[in-house]
Write an enzyme that holds these catalytic residues in place. Structure first.
Site, mmCIF file in Angstrom:
data_model
loop_
_atom_site.group_PDB
_atom_site.id
_atom_site.type_symbol
_atom_site.label_atom_id
_atom_site.label_comp_id
_atom_site.label_asym_id
_atom_site.label_seq_id
_atom_site.Cartn_x
_atom_site.Cartn_y
_atom_site.Cartn_z
ATOM 1 N N THR A 62 0.829 -1.212 0.000
ATOM 2 C CA THR A 62 0.000 0.000 0.000
ATOM 3 C C THR A 62 0.861 1.260 0.000
ATOM 4 O O THR A 62 2.048 1.229 0.344
ATOM 5 C CB THR A 62 -0.859 0.032 1.289
ATOM 6 O OG1 THR A 62 0.009 -0.195 2.416
ATOM 7 C CG2 THR A 62 -1.935 -1.022 1.263
ATOM 8 N N HIS A 63 0.214 2.379 -0.407
ATOM 9 C CA HIS A 63 0.740 3.737 -0.132
ATOM 10 C C HIS A 63 -0.404 4.406 0.630
ATOM 11 O O HIS A 63 -1.238 5.087 0.040
ATOM 12 C CB HIS A 63 0.988 4.505 -1.438
ATOM 13 C CG HIS A 63 2.274 4.185 -2.124
ATOM 14 N ND1 HIS A 63 3.509 4.447 -1.565
ATOM 15 C CD2 HIS A 63 2.543 3.662 -3.347
ATOM 16 C CE1 HIS A 63 4.466 4.081 -2.407
ATOM 17 N NE2 HIS A 63 3.905 3.592 -3.494
ATOM 18 N N ASP A 92 4.449 0.848 1.741
ATOM 19 C CA ASP A 92 5.581 1.388 0.962
ATOM 20 C C ASP A 92 5.847 2.840 1.383
ATOM 21 O O ASP A 92 5.670 3.767 0.608
ATOM 22 C CB ASP A 92 5.198 1.294 -0.531
ATOM 23 C CG ASP A 92 6.324 1.651 -1.469
ATOM 24 O OD1 ASP A 92 7.400 2.066 -0.995
ATOM 25 O OD2 ASP A 92 6.106 1.516 -2.688
ATOM 26 N N ARG A 93 6.282 3.030 2.646
ATOM 27 C CA ARG A 93 6.415 4.380 3.207
ATOM 28 C C ARG A 93 7.766 5.020 2.863
ATOM 29 O O ARG A 93 7.928 6.209 2.970
ATOM 30 C CB ARG A 93 6.201 4.298 4.726
ATOM 31 C CG ARG A 93 6.422 5.575 5.508
ATOM 32 C CD ARG A 93 5.499 6.693 5.075
ATOM 33 N NE ARG A 93 5.749 7.903 5.843
ATOM 34 C CZ ARG A 93 6.788 8.708 5.678
ATOM 35 N NH1 ARG A 93 7.711 8.438 4.762
ATOM 36 N NH2 ARG A 93 6.929 9.787 6.425
ATOM 37 N N LYS A 94 8.750 4.201 2.518
ATOM 38 C CA LYS A 94 10.106 4.706 2.202
ATOM 39 C C LYS A 94 10.572 5.757 3.210
ATOM 40 O O LYS A 94 10.853 6.905 2.870
ATOM 41 C CB LYS A 94 10.175 5.272 0.779
ATOM 42 C CG LYS A 94 9.928 4.218 -0.307
ATOM 43 C CD LYS A 94 10.256 4.746 -1.679
ATOM 44 C CE LYS A 94 9.950 3.750 -2.770
ATOM 45 N NZ LYS A 94 8.496 3.579 -3.025
ATOM 46 N N ALA A 96 12.885 7.971 5.399
ATOM 47 C CA ALA A 96 14.192 8.513 4.981
ATOM 48 C C ALA A 96 14.612 9.692 5.850
ATOM 49 O O ALA A 96 14.982 10.745 5.342
ATOM 50 C CB ALA A 96 14.125 8.931 3.516
ATOM 51 N N ASP A 97 14.555 9.529 7.196
ATOM 52 C CA ASP A 97 14.947 10.649 8.065
ATOM 53 C C ASP A 97 15.779 10.100 9.231
ATOM 54 O O ASP A 97 16.096 8.913 9.261
ATOM 55 C CB ASP A 97 13.677 11.383 8.534
ATOM 56 C CG ASP A 97 13.910 12.872 8.755
ATOM 57 O OD1 ASP A 97 15.003 13.236 9.255
ATOM 58 O OD2 ASP A 97 13.011 13.665 8.453
ATOM 59 N N ILE A 98 16.080 10.943 10.188
ATOM 60 C CA ILE A 98 16.844 10.480 11.355
ATOM 61 C C ILE A 98 15.993 9.486 12.150
ATOM 62 O O ILE A 98 14.762 9.487 12.039
ATOM 63 C CB ILE A 98 17.280 11.660 12.262
ATOM 64 C CG1 ILE A 98 16.063 12.418 12.787
ATOM 65 C CG2 ILE A 98 18.243 12.580 11.520
ATOM 66 C CD1 ILE A 98 16.378 13.357 13.950
ATOM 67 N N ARG A 231 0.317 -0.776 -11.719
ATOM 68 C CA ARG A 231 -0.594 -0.415 -12.805
ATOM 69 C C ARG A 231 -0.836 -1.529 -13.805
ATOM 70 O O ARG A 231 -1.906 -1.586 -14.421
ATOM 71 C CB ARG A 231 -0.085 0.851 -13.498
ATOM 72 C CG ARG A 231 -0.343 2.103 -12.662
ATOM 73 C CD ARG A 231 0.466 3.286 -13.151
ATOM 74 N NE ARG A 231 1.887 3.150 -12.809
ATOM 75 C CZ ARG A 231 2.818 4.027 -13.171
ATOM 76 N NH1 ARG A 231 2.503 5.083 -13.892
ATOM 77 N NH2 ARG A 231 4.078 3.842 -12.797
HETATM 78 O O1 6AU Z 1 3.878 -1.066 -11.295
HETATM 79 P P1 6AU Z 1 3.784 0.426 -11.057
HETATM 80 O O2 6AU Z 1 4.791 1.203 -11.850
HETATM 81 O O3 6AU Z 1 2.404 0.956 -11.212
HETATM 82 O O4 6AU Z 1 4.087 0.657 -9.501
HETATM 83 C C1 6AU Z 1 5.320 0.344 -8.914
HETATM 84 C C2 6AU Z 1 5.235 0.506 -7.410
HETATM 85 C C3 6AU Z 1 4.918 1.935 -6.948
HETATM 86 C C4 6AU Z 1 6.262 2.503 -6.557
HETATM 87 O O5 6AU Z 1 6.144 3.436 -5.504
HETATM 88 C C5 6AU Z 1 7.056 1.277 -6.125
HETATM 89 O O6 6AU Z 1 6.493 0.170 -6.832
HETATM 90 N N1 6AU Z 1 8.512 1.314 -6.407
HETATM 91 C C6 6AU Z 1 9.464 1.072 -5.385
HETATM 92 C C7 6AU Z 1 9.175 0.465 -4.106
HETATM 93 C C8 6AU Z 1 8.256 -0.616 -3.995
HETATM 94 O O7 6AU Z 1 9.822 0.741 -3.121
HETATM 95 C C9 6AU Z 1 10.819 1.320 -5.633
HETATM 96 C C10 6AU Z 1 11.245 1.603 -6.944
HETATM 97 O O8 6AU Z 1 12.428 1.698 -7.213
HETATM 98 N N2 6AU Z 1 10.296 1.705 -7.924
HETATM 99 C C11 6AU Z 1 8.968 1.563 -7.692
HETATM 100 O O9 6AU Z 1 8.185 1.646 -8.654
HETATM 101 O O10 6AU Z 1 4.059 1.851 -5.826
#
Ligand code: 6AU
Length: 259
Positions: A62-63, A92-94, A96-98, A231
């Site tokens: 999720t996002h 998928d919060r990524k 990226a801070d302290i 997608r």
């Molecule tokens: O298949 P897509 O392109 O619709 O979606 C790809 C999903 C998105 C991105 O935020 C994530 O994968 N993503 C990530 C992640 C998972 O960390 C890293 C990256 O390098 N590329 C990427 O697309 O939700």
């Protein structure tokens, strides 16, 4: 072709973290290495697609910060679906801070991510404190994290020494880091699961720098254990049959690596 060539069952036996073991056993039982990236903005749309595609995936990613009507009830429903269909939840919060800031972001605010997400991902750019910050809460809850060691987007900076340093950071936190978001096989250590986004049935790119490879290319040539598809599935006219196609393509590619 990379050197792992082990079945999910063997990999489940040779990794340490209980979440990795659970993930490999789901992959084995359901014959799938597919993670659904459910990047939609309405909770009902998310729950509906997750309930129908759930049988074919090992992870739902999720996002949550794009969900317009986010609520605790949404999270409860999502967690129920994870039990019903036997998959793992990845936010998928990524981070990226302290360390102190990411710990606050992980536990608090509207989303309270640590209370429901089995896995989160973390950018290694701040140094090891970013892992320590998440781990401070996540370890006792049995959570795990992934390091974004490489990216799928054009011109990204996560390459070379940065990627190597990310692998070192993961090795220093094997009790909590269960793997990588990556575009290639980074280590043969069985404790680390390689998850690859930027996957579509036909390769190419989008208008904003995303770069796609096929499930076969991701698994056989890049060494992905898990393929992450957004997608390609959620924008398909028939997401369920399309998800089955990705499941089959990804799983067949895995079977080829066993030969
Ligand atoms: O298949 P897509 O392109 O619709 O979606 C790809 C999903 C998105 C991105 O935020 C994530 O994968 N993503 C990530 C992640 C998972 O960390 C890293 C990256 O390098 N590329 C990427 O697309 O939700």
């Amino acid at each position: 072709v990379f050197a792992v060539c082990k079945s999910y069952r063997e990999r489940s036996e040779s990794c340490q973290h209980s979440l990795s073991k659970k993930l490999y056993s789901i992959m084995e039982t359901k014959s799938t290495n597919l993670a659904l990236s459910v990047d939609l903005t309405k909770s009902n749309d998310i729950l509906q697609i997750v309930d129908t595609v759930g049988p074919f995936v090992c992870i739902v990613k999720t996002h949550v910060d794009i969900v317009e009507d986010f609520s605790q009830s949404f999270v409860n429903h999502l967690s129920d679906l994870a039990k019903k269909h036997n998959f793992i939840l990845f936010e998928d919060r990524k981070f990226a801070d302290i360390g102190n800031t990411v710990n606050c972001q992980y536990n608090n605010g509207i989303f309270k991510i640590s209370s429901w997400a089995d896995i989160v991902n973390v950018h290694p750019v701040p140094g090891e404190g970013v892992i320590a910050g998440i781990k401070q809460t996540g370890l006792s809850l049995g959570r795990g994290c992934l390091l974004v060691a490489e990216m799928s987007s054009k011109g990204n900076l996560a390459t070379g020494d940065y990627t190597k340093a990310a692998v070192k950071m993961a090795e220093n936190h094997k009790d909590f880091v269960i793997g990588f978001i990556c575009q290639s096989r980074l280590t043969d250590d069985p404790n680390f699961i390689h998850m690859t986004p930027g996957v579509k049935l036909s390769s190419g790119d989008d208008a904003l720098g995303q770069q796609y490879s096929t499930p076969e290319d991701a698994v056989i040539n890049k060494g992905a254990d898990v393929i992450i598809v957004g997608r390609g599935i959620i924008q398909a006219t028939d997401p369920v049959s399309t998800a089955k196609q990705y499941q089959q393509a990804g799983y067949n590619a895995y079977l080829q690596t066993l030969k």
